[in-house]
Design a protein around this motif. Structure first.
Motif, PDB file in Angstrom:
ATOM      1  N   VAL A   1       0.836  -1.207   0.000  1.00 29.89           N
ATOM      2  CA  VAL A   1       0.000   0.000   0.000  1.00 29.89           C
ATOM      3  C   VAL A   1       0.867   1.252   0.000  1.00 29.89           C
ATOM      4  CG1 VAL A   1      -1.740   1.316   1.271  1.00 29.89           C
ATOM      5  CG2 VAL A   1      -1.834  -1.188   1.255  1.00 29.89           C
ATOM      6  N   THR A   2       0.502   2.221  -0.826  1.00 28.28           N
ATOM      7  CA  THR A   2       1.123   3.544  -0.805  1.00 28.28           C
ATOM      8  C   THR A   2       0.096   4.540  -1.332  1.00 28.28           C
ATOM      9  OG1 THR A   2       3.075   4.838  -1.419  1.00 28.28           O
ATOM     10  CG2 THR A   2       2.134   3.416  -3.124  1.00 28.28           C
ATOM     11  N   GLY A   3       0.506   5.792  -1.514  1.00 25.81           N
ATOM     12  CA  GLY A   3      -0.432   6.781  -2.049  1.00 25.81           C
ATOM     13  C   GLY A   3      -0.463   8.049  -1.236  1.00 25.81           C
ATOM     14  N   LEU A   4      -1.677   8.573  -1.015  1.00 24.44           N
ATOM     15  CA  LEU A   4      -1.846   9.861  -0.351  1.00 24.44           C
ATOM     16  C   LEU A   4      -2.761   9.732   0.859  1.00 24.44           C
ATOM     17  CD1 LEU A   4      -2.208  10.482  -3.779  1.00 24.44           C
ATOM     18  CD2 LEU A   4      -1.352  12.607  -2.819  1.00 24.44           C
ATOM     19  N   TYR A   5      -2.440  10.506   1.887  1.00 25.89           N
ATOM     20  CA  TYR A   5      -3.192  10.432   3.140  1.00 25.89           C
ATOM     21  C   TYR A   5      -3.433  11.841   3.663  1.00 25.89           C
ATOM     22  CZ  TYR A   5      -3.643   9.923   8.258  1.00 25.89           C
ATOM     23  OH  TYR A   5      -4.036  10.033   9.569  1.00 25.89           O
ATOM     24  N   LEU A   6      -4.697  12.188   3.832  1.00 23.41           N
ATOM     25  CA  LEU A   6      -5.087  13.488   4.373  1.00 23.41           C
ATOM     26  C   LEU A   6      -5.708  13.293   5.747  1.00 23.41           C
ATOM     27  CD1 LEU A   6      -5.704  16.535   4.200  1.00 23.41           C
ATOM     28  CD2 LEU A   6      -7.839  15.929   3.033  1.00 23.41           C
TER      29      LEU A   6
ATOM     30  N   ALA B   1       3.201   0.595 -12.110  1.00 25.15           N
ATOM     31  CA  ALA B   1       3.087  -0.105 -13.391  1.00 25.15           C
ATOM     32  C   ALA B   1       4.452  -0.289 -14.046  1.00 25.15           C
ATOM     33  CB  ALA B   1       2.150   0.660 -14.322  1.00 25.15           C
ATOM     34  N   LYS B   2       5.374   0.614 -13.752  1.00 27.28           N
ATOM     35  CA  LYS B   2       6.716   0.537 -14.337  1.00 27.28           C
ATOM     36  C   LYS B   2       7.695  -0.241 -13.462  1.00 27.28           C
ATOM     37  CE  LYS B   2       6.289   4.702 -17.147  1.00 27.28           C
ATOM     38  NZ  LYS B   2       6.658   6.129 -17.318  1.00 27.28           N
ATOM     39  N   GLY B   3       7.187  -0.839 -12.377  1.00 24.29           N
ATOM     40  CA  GLY B   3       8.036  -1.742 -11.609  1.00 24.29           C
ATOM     41  C   GLY B   3       8.374  -1.336 -10.193  1.00 24.29           C
ATOM     42  N   SER B   4       8.013  -0.125  -9.770  1.00 28.46           N
ATOM     43  CA  SER B   4       8.313   0.279  -8.396  1.00 28.46           C
ATOM     44  C   SER B   4       7.462  -0.517  -7.410  1.00 28.46           C
ATOM     45  CB  SER B   4       8.039   1.777  -8.205  1.00 28.46           C
ATOM     46  OG  SER B   4       8.906   2.556  -8.998  1.00 28.46           O
ATOM     47  N   LYS B   5       8.033  -0.836  -6.265  1.00 29.66           N
ATOM     48  CA  LYS B   5       7.305  -1.565  -5.226  1.00 29.66           C
ATOM     49  C   LYS B   5       6.577  -0.563  -4.332  1.00 29.66           C
ATOM     50  CE  LYS B   5      10.411  -5.547  -5.062  1.00 29.66           C
ATOM     51  NZ  LYS B   5       9.396  -6.439  -5.656  1.00 29.66           N
ATOM     52  N   PRO B   6       5.285  -0.763  -4.095  1.00 32.22           N
ATOM     53  CA  PRO B   6       4.526   0.179  -3.263  1.00 32.22           C
ATOM     54  C   PRO B   6       5.169   0.422  -1.903  1.00 32.22           C
ATOM     55  CG  PRO B   6       3.053  -1.390  -4.309  1.00 32.22           C
ATOM     56  CD  PRO B   6       4.442  -1.863  -4.593  1.00 32.22           C
ATOM     57  N   GLY B   7       5.693  -0.641  -1.304  1.00 30.35           N
ATOM     58  CA  GLY B   7       6.280  -0.516   0.027  1.00 30.35           C
ATOM     59  C   GLY B   7       7.491   0.383   0.097  1.00 30.35           C
ATOM     60  N   ASN B   8       8.087   0.686  -1.077  1.00 35.97           N
ATOM     61  CA  ASN B   8       9.259   1.562  -1.117  1.00 35.97           C
ATOM     62  C   ASN B   8       8.912   2.995  -1.505  1.00 35.97           C
ATOM     63  OD1 ASN B   8      10.897  -0.620  -0.459  1.00 35.97           O
ATOM     64  ND2 ASN B   8      11.313  -1.133  -2.597  1.00 35.97           N
ATOM     65  N   LEU B   9       7.638   3.245  -1.799  1.00 38.24           N
ATOM     66  CA  LEU B   9       7.210   4.587  -2.205  1.00 38.24           C
ATOM     67  C   LEU B   9       6.587   5.299  -1.001  1.00 38.24           C
ATOM     68  CD1 LEU B   9       5.511   3.746  -5.636  1.00 38.24           C
ATOM     69  CD2 LEU B   9       7.793   4.708  -5.264  1.00 38.24           C
ATOM     70  N   PRO B  10       7.206   6.349  -0.492  1.00 36.62           N
ATOM     71  CA  PRO B  10       6.669   7.037   0.686  1.00 36.62           C
ATOM     72  C   PRO B  10       5.248   7.551   0.467  1.00 36.62           C
ATOM     73  CG  PRO B  10       8.908   7.765   0.224  1.00 36.62           C
ATOM     74  CD  PRO B  10       8.480   6.940  -0.956  1.00 36.62           C
ATOM     75  N   VAL B  11       4.435   7.422   1.496  1.00 37.46           N
ATOM     76  CA  VAL B  11       3.080   7.974   1.460  1.00 37.46           C
ATOM     77  C   VAL B  11       3.182   9.491   1.588  1.00 37.46           C
ATOM     78  CG1 VAL B  11       0.872   8.104   2.690  1.00 37.46           C
ATOM     79  CG2 VAL B  11       2.034   5.898   2.410  1.00 37.46           C
TER      80      VAL B  11
END
Length: 347
Positions: free
Chosen positions: A160-165, A302-312
């Motif tokens: 899980v990653t993305g945006l959090y308000l 979609a280009k291969g990044s792992k969600p767990g490595n992408l900061p929220v």
């Protein structure tokens, strides 16, 4: 047959090595292979670029509503074309016998690559039923940290990653702005539902600091009966109604705007889209901008990044929007100090 290669050195021919002659067919094959190599590389690159990415979305909103239009637009700018390398699967949980869980099961059946999760119920269902599916969240009415969907904002360490308000952090500011915009108002009502309960509690906690008395009505069964809800409110609390962020309130924004104008009610909302529809004023993030950024998260995964490595990410810019046309229609005056500070004034 071997052929001896030779060279002339100081007038004498010297044998250098023995080589095997290349047959015409082999020569053509070698040349053809060399020529085909860049072509094959280009074909492989094009195949990668045109691979279908299937994104699943559980929503009660129209697929053509402003946030999803912004989402589509940004994906288009990133090179995605629906029907060629992109499929957006929208599933309405209201039309599923098992609600949000049933909607997620439908997305699993359709073999989506990524889920765009707006609702907490969607997140819970994906984590329970298909924890390996990457999720891009736009969390505006739940806390993914407190609920355990991510380990931290900097390193989610899950799918899980993305945006959090943090809407509850804005509750106090919204109460303050309400008392500044309408300084003669000392009583108001909050309509809330299951999705916005935490926001209601935060608003109730902040109100005494600004000498604002609050009544509240919980909306339960859909479609919400706003007329019945208003009838439950003491007369002195009916002139102002606050609507926290909620998927149903957002869907009903045009209906709520008409309801408020008809009853001469001043309204405060969480997002600009309510004010564009005819609400009085709002304070919050640019919702469409959040969805544009969500599209970029989808692209990275979609280009291969792992969600767990992408900061929220958390929005840092908030906008105050006022609808003067609505103010005139319900016969109230907005404080000049608020109009000066407003990021947008609809006239």
């Amino acid at each position: 047959m071997l052929v001896r290669d030779s060279v002339l050195i100081f007038g004498r021919r010297v044998l250098t090595r023995e080589t095997k002659p290349v047959r015409r067919r082999e020569f053509i094959s070698l040349v053809g292979g060399a020529a085909a190599s860049p072509i094959l590389s280009a074909v492989n690159l094009r195949a990668q670029q045109t691979a279908m990415t299937r994104v699943g979305i559980v929503t009660i909103q129209s697929p053509t509503s402003a946030p999803y239009a912004a989402f589509r637009q940004r994906l288009g700018e990133l090179g995605y074309i629906e029907g060629q390398n992109l499929t957006l699967d929208f599933v309405n949980p209201i039309r599923q016998s098992e609600g949000g869980a049933g909607a997620v099961q439908e997305l699993i059946r359709r073999k989506v690559d990524i889920v765009l999760a707006i609702y907490q119920a969607t997140m819970a269902a994906v984590v329970a039923a298909a924890p390996s599916i990457p999720v891009v969240m736009v969390a505006v009415d739940y806390d993914p940290l407190a609920l355990g969907y991510i380990k931290s904002l900097a390193q989610p360490a899950t799918e899980v990653t993305g945006l959090y308000l943090q809407q509850i952090d804005l509750a106090k500011k919204r109460v303050e702005l309400l008392t500044q915009a309408l300084p003669d108002v000392h009583a108001a009502t909050v309509f809330w539902d299951a999705a916005s309960e935490d926001q209601w509690k935060a608003t109730a906690s902040a109100a005494p600091e600004f000498a604002l008395q609050l009544a509240d009505v919980q909306l339960l069964d859909q479609p919400y009966d706003y007329e019945k809800a208003l009838a439950q409110v003491p007369p002195d609390f009916r002139s102002v109604v606050v609507f926290p962020a909620s998927p149903v309130f957002y869907r009903d924004r045009e209906r709520l705007a008409e309801f408020a104008v008809r009853h001469k009610i001043a309204t405060e909302f969480a997002f600009r889209e309510w004010v564009d529809a005819g609400g009085l004023f709002s304070y919050g993030v640019n919702f469409a901008a959040m969805f544009r950024r969500a599209a970029e998260f989808v692209d990275m995964i979609a280009k291969g990044s792992k969600p767990g490595n992408l900061p929220v990410e958390q929005p840092t810019k908030f906008e105050l929007v006022v609808n003067l046309k609505t103010a005139k229609a319900i016969g109230i005056a907005i404080s000049p100090s608020i109009l000066v500070r407003a990021d947008a004034v609809i006239e």
